[in-house]
Design an enzyme around this catalytic site. Structure first.
Site, mmCIF file in Angstrom:
data_model
loop_
_atom_site.group_PDB
_atom_site.id
_atom_site.type_symbol
_atom_site.label_atom_id
_atom_site.label_comp_id
_atom_site.label_asym_id
_atom_site.label_seq_id
_atom_site.Cartn_x
_atom_site.Cartn_y
_atom_site.Cartn_z
ATOM 1 N N THR A 18 -14.388 49.715 1.128
ATOM 2 C CA THR A 18 -15.287 49.817 2.275
ATOM 3 C C THR A 18 -15.690 51.263 2.525
ATOM 4 O OG1 THR A 18 -14.353 47.880 3.320
ATOM 5 C CG2 THR A 18 -15.261 49.519 4.800
ATOM 6 N N THR B 78 -10.491 51.191 6.754
ATOM 7 C CA THR B 78 -10.588 50.496 5.473
ATOM 8 C C THR B 78 -9.196 50.019 5.100
ATOM 9 O OG1 THR B 78 -11.044 50.681 3.115
ATOM 10 C CG2 THR B 78 -10.420 52.722 4.230
HETATM 11 N N1 ASP Z 1 -11.401 46.034 5.276
HETATM 12 C C1 ASP Z 1 -12.225 45.339 4.326
HETATM 13 C C2 ASP Z 1 -12.061 43.864 4.530
HETATM 14 O O1 ASP Z 1 -10.951 43.387 4.672
HETATM 15 C C3 ASP Z 1 -11.888 45.664 2.926
HETATM 16 C C4 ASP Z 1 -11.984 47.117 2.588
HETATM 17 O O2 ASP Z 1 -11.582 47.964 3.387
HETATM 18 O O3 ASP Z 1 -12.424 47.429 1.480
HETATM 19 O O4 ASP Z 1 -13.051 43.164 4.500
#
Ligand code: ASP
Length: 355
Positions: free
Chosen positions: A221, A272
């Site tokens: 993310t 993230t």
């Molecule tokens: N937090 C994001 C999710 O769970 C994933 C990520 O941080 O890449 O959708």
């Protein structure tokens, strides 16, 4: 004799009061110094956290990540330096990372179980506490622009799926054929996860974040937080979510308070990590709440939530944050997190691994 005793008690208590007054003044001063503005404006970004180890990284790939982070943060920095708003700085900075296949957002989004790409994004304005979020869209090139349009031009906070796409069209946003989001690397990651799923019924959930570049789990993310010259804070987050996700799964990124939060009274936070845990721990809002209700500093609040609360719950990931005085923080409980900061003097830091 009695008179003398009375007089000395009077003098002593007067001196005592004076000392106390001095003490009060001193503690107020101390507070002032911790409350002092350290930067007139500041910006921090992340491009995901995870098991990012130097031994799994090639120098070329490391350079590619670093130069994209630098390109992105400088876009926001220029806006802030010229007196622009943190909202614009955050949005435009995220656009650069969304347009790069390196990150799990926009162009580089991961694949769902149905071999599609579904994007989530959100933005929050710390001045008005207004927010916009979009979930599960498949044809909006820059999901953070949709989040901003929802905040600015709709009476709602969150729109999802087909409805969100209709709104994006009405707003004249850049729409693309879903094939625009295809990248071989992400497609192969999905195939690998599906293979393991077939053989191991009880597969490790972290497989869902497998990244063939770093040969381990990574949350890719992207996020940006900024403080502008007018003292306004903004937080923005954009993601493709989790590889192999199904049933319309939505993560923490578009959930205000979980993966994103901004409040001019405290700070702006973008996260993230393993979204389900970020939602359950209300990570971003919790950091702000610890500052607002318990008087913790940004650093203390971030540590408390990431290293204690999130970790004890079994979640992993990280956040970037900036407070109303321009203090910047990057806190994570994984091996690494792609991140960069720039202060009002134009000083730039870029890092990937734990120091
Ligand atoms: N937090 C994001 C999710 O769970 C994933 C990520 O941080 O890449 O959708």
């Amino acid at each position: 004799m009695k008179k003398l005793l009375f007089l000395s008690i009077l003098i002593l208590s007067f001196l005592g009061c004076k000392n106390k007054e001095e003490l009060n003044v001193q503690s107020n001063n101390e507070k002032e110094t911790t409350e002092q503005k350290v930067n007139d404006f500041a910006i921090v970004i992340h491009g995901g956290a995870g098991t990012i180890l130097k031994e799994n990284m090639t120098p070329e790939l490391e350079d590619a990540y670093k130069s994209k982070l630098e390109e992105a943060i400088k876009v926001g920095y220029e806006i802030l330096k010229n007196g622009g708003s943190s909202l614009d700085a955050v949005q435009k900075t995220i656009n650069v990372m969304e347009d790069s296949p390196l990150f799990n957002a926009g162009k580089g989004a991961v694949f769902t179980n149905a071999e599609t790409n579904e994007h989530d994004a959100s933005i929050m304005d710390g001045k008005t506490l207004k927010a916009g979020a979009s979930a599960g869209t498949s044809n909006v090139r820059n999901p953070i622009n949709l989040a901003r349009a929802i905040m600015d031009h709709s009476p709602h906070v969150m729109l999802a799926g087909k409805g969100a796409e209709t709104f994006a069209k009405e707003q004249g946003l850049d729409l693309v054929d879903p094939s625009y989001f295809y990248t071989e690397r992400r497609f192969n990651a999905l195939q690998k996860i599906k293979e393991t799923e077939k053989v191991e019924m009880d597969h490790d959930d972290k497989q869902a974040f497998y990244d063939p570049f770093i040969k381990d789990s990574k949350y890719g993310t992207v996020g940006c937080v900024a403080l502008d010259k007018n003292g306004n804070l903004t937080a923005g987050t954009s993601t493709g979510g989790m590889t192999n996700k199904r049933w319309g799964r939505i993560g923490d990124s578009p959930i205000i308070g979980a993966g994103n939060y901004a409040n001019n009274a405290t700070c702006a936070v973008s996260g993230t990590g393993w979204g389900e845990f970020f939602i359950r721990a209300m990570v971003a809002h919790d950091i702000s709440a610890l500052m607002e209700y318990k008087g913790l500093t940004l650093q203390e609040a971030s540590k408390e939530v990431i290293q204690k609360k999130l970790t004890e719950l079994g979640g992993d990931g990280g956040i970037v944050a900036v407070d109303k005085n321009g203090n910047m923080v990057a806190e994570f409980n994984t091996a690494g997190m792609y991140r960069a900061t720039m202060n009002d003097k134009g000083e730039l830091t870029i890092a990937i691994y734990k120091e």
